[in-house]
Design a protein around this motif. Structure first.
Motif, PDB file in Angstrom:
ATOM      1  N   GLU A 140     136.567  37.408  27.576  1.00 12.24           N
ATOM      2  CA  GLU A 140     135.747  36.958  28.694  1.00 12.24           C
ATOM      3  C   GLU A 140     136.552  36.874  29.985  1.00 12.24           C
ATOM      4  OE1 GLU A 140     132.375  35.589  30.783  1.00 12.24           O
ATOM      5  OE2 GLU A 140     132.562  36.527  28.809  1.00 12.24           O
ATOM      6  N   ASP A 141     137.795  36.351  29.890  1.00 15.56           N
ATOM      7  CA  ASP A 141     138.584  36.223  31.121  1.00 15.56           C
ATOM      8  C   ASP A 141     138.948  37.591  31.684  1.00 15.56           C
ATOM      9  OD1 ASP A 141     140.267  36.765  28.979  1.00 15.56           O
ATOM     10  OD2 ASP A 141     141.915  35.539  29.733  1.00 15.56           O
ATOM     11  N   ARG A 160     135.902  38.865  33.560  1.00 11.81           N
ATOM     12  CA  ARG A 160     135.761  38.173  34.839  1.00 11.81           C
ATOM     13  C   ARG A 160     136.795  38.679  35.837  1.00 11.81           C
ATOM     14  NH1 ARG A 160     133.642  33.008  34.209  1.00 11.81           N
ATOM     15  NH2 ARG A 160     133.882  32.763  36.456  1.00 11.81           N
ATOM     16  N   GLU A 187     135.733  41.846  37.301  1.00 17.55           N
ATOM     17  CA  GLU A 187     134.724  41.581  38.339  1.00 17.55           C
ATOM     18  C   GLU A 187     135.393  41.245  39.664  1.00 17.55           C
ATOM     19  OE1 GLU A 187     131.789  38.647  37.436  1.00 17.55           O
ATOM     20  OE2 GLU A 187     131.526  39.373  35.376  1.00 17.55           O
ATOM     21  N   ARG A 188     136.433  40.440  39.613  1.00 16.74           N
ATOM     22  CA  ARG A 188     137.093  40.002  40.833  1.00 16.74           C
ATOM     23  C   ARG A 188     137.761  41.157  41.569  1.00 16.74           C
ATOM     24  NH1 ARG A 188     137.489  34.387  41.315  1.00 16.74           N
ATOM     25  NH2 ARG A 188     136.667  33.323  39.489  1.00 16.74           N
ATOM     26  N   ARG A 234     126.659  36.925  30.978  1.00 16.94           N
ATOM     27  CA  ARG A 234     126.644  37.908  32.046  1.00 16.94           C
ATOM     28  C   ARG A 234     126.207  39.250  31.464  1.00 16.94           C
ATOM     29  NH1 ARG A 234     129.818  34.790  35.422  1.00 16.94           N
ATOM     30  NH2 ARG A 234     130.436  36.304  36.992  1.00 16.94           N
ATOM     31  N   GLU A 294     131.935  31.730  43.237  1.00 17.70           N
ATOM     32  CA  GLU A 294     132.113  30.979  42.002  1.00 17.70           C
ATOM     33  C   GLU A 294     133.250  29.965  42.109  1.00 17.70           C
ATOM     34  OE1 GLU A 294     132.694  33.778  38.935  1.00 17.70           O
ATOM     35  OE2 GLU A 294     130.627  34.449  38.911  1.00 17.70           O
TER      36      GLU A 294
END
Length: 310
Positions: free
Chosen positions: A38-39, A42, A45-46, A60, A115
């Motif tokens: 998951e990290d 994410r 995404e960043r 998501r 976020e």
């Protein structure tokens, strides 16, 4: 796309479609590609490599177009390629794709969802009372044009009203958009009564930032720093605004300034590390990955920090 194209739709059927397109849930993607924690999703995404098309029930969902990047990332990780290298490779691929699309713009920054919560001033620091003058001040009288005299900025009653307005704003500033306007009004009143109250400027800027009004937020953070250069919240939050607009060198200076004030703030180390990575300065980023791990052993990004610091 080979095996991915043949897969059935991934994710909970209740949240697996949007606007007629099939979406793919993060949990099922992790089942398909175990290396994509998951990290890691994410973090991709960043960097703008993938973007969630929908968020439902805490999960998501990604569009079909993102699966090529995810498949590539999974394959590279399986070959033992460091995640840092995978991210840079995908970023380069994304740049080339966008370069072939007329009018496309590159964006490898945080998204407007904001976020990351900005640093917020919860309570005021009590300012020491001004020393009593040796002689009583001259009475305030109207000027020759009959205008009312300007109020003294160090008047205790005025400062008390400013503090009360700040407290009112803070009580309303809970993240609920329904209360944002009232909170902003209270913070403005506090700053009007006490122009030296940087806390009101910072919290007012935070609400602007949450509303995607980056220009207004940046101006207020800068004003706060003009008044109080040692404001940690203004330094750190200005770093986020600068990072979001792609001004990475300036953002790094702000994050360093924030850490000079409070070196124990884990997220400042994290975002400075991310910024330095984007500048291609991994060796400079490494100590901040290490600091994040030390300061936030159970933090959201601790596994990534471990990868990037080893």
């Amino acid at each position: 796309m080979g095996d991915v194209a043949a897969q059935a739709p991934i994710g909970d059927p209740a949240g697996s479609s949007s606007g007629g397109q099939t979406l793919y849930g993060s949990r099922a993607i992790r089942d398909l590609y175990p290396g994509l924690r998951e990290d890691r999703l994410r973090y991709l995404e960043r960097w703008g490599v993938i973007r969630p098309a929908s968020i439902s029930g805490g999960e998501r969902f990604y569009a079909f177009a993102d699966l090529a990047a995810l498949r590539h990332a999974s394959a590279e990780l399986a070959r033992g390629v460091p995640f840092r290298s995978v991210v840079r490779d995908l970023r380069t691929m994304r740049q080339r794709q966008l370069a072939d699309v007329p009018g496309a713009q590159l964006s490898f920054d945080f998204q407007p969802s904001r976020e990351t919560a900005p640093a917020k001033v919860i309570a005021l620091t009590v300012r020491p009372a001004a020393p009593a003058p040796a002689d009583p001040p001259a009475p305030l009288v109207p000027d020759v044009l009959g205008n009312a005299p300007a109020p003294r900025l160090d008047d205790p009653q005025r400062l008390a009203r400013a503090a009360a307005c700040f407290a009112e704003g803070a009580s309303l500033d809970t993240g609920d958009p329904l209360h944002d306007d009232a909170a902003m009004s209270a913070y403005r009143q506090a700053a009007s009564l006490d122009p030296a109250m940087t806390a009101a400027l910072v919290n007012l800027a935070n609400i602007h930032y949450a509303r995607d009004r980056a220009i207004e937020a940046e101006a207020l953070y800068e004003k706060a720093l003009t008044i109080e250069p040692s404001s940690f919240e203004a330094q750190y939050n200005l770093g986020n605004v600068l990072h979001d607009s792609g001004r990475f060198e300036a953002a790094a200076r702000c994050y360093r300034g924030a850490l000079a004030i409070d070196p124990t703030y884990a997220d400042a180390h994290f975002y400075l590390a991310v910024t330095l990575e984007k500048l291609g300065r991994s060796s400079d980023a490494k100590p901040h990955w290490v600091s994040y791990r030390r300061l936030a052993p159970n933090g959201e990004w601790v596994e990534l920090a471990r990868e990037f610091s080893e």
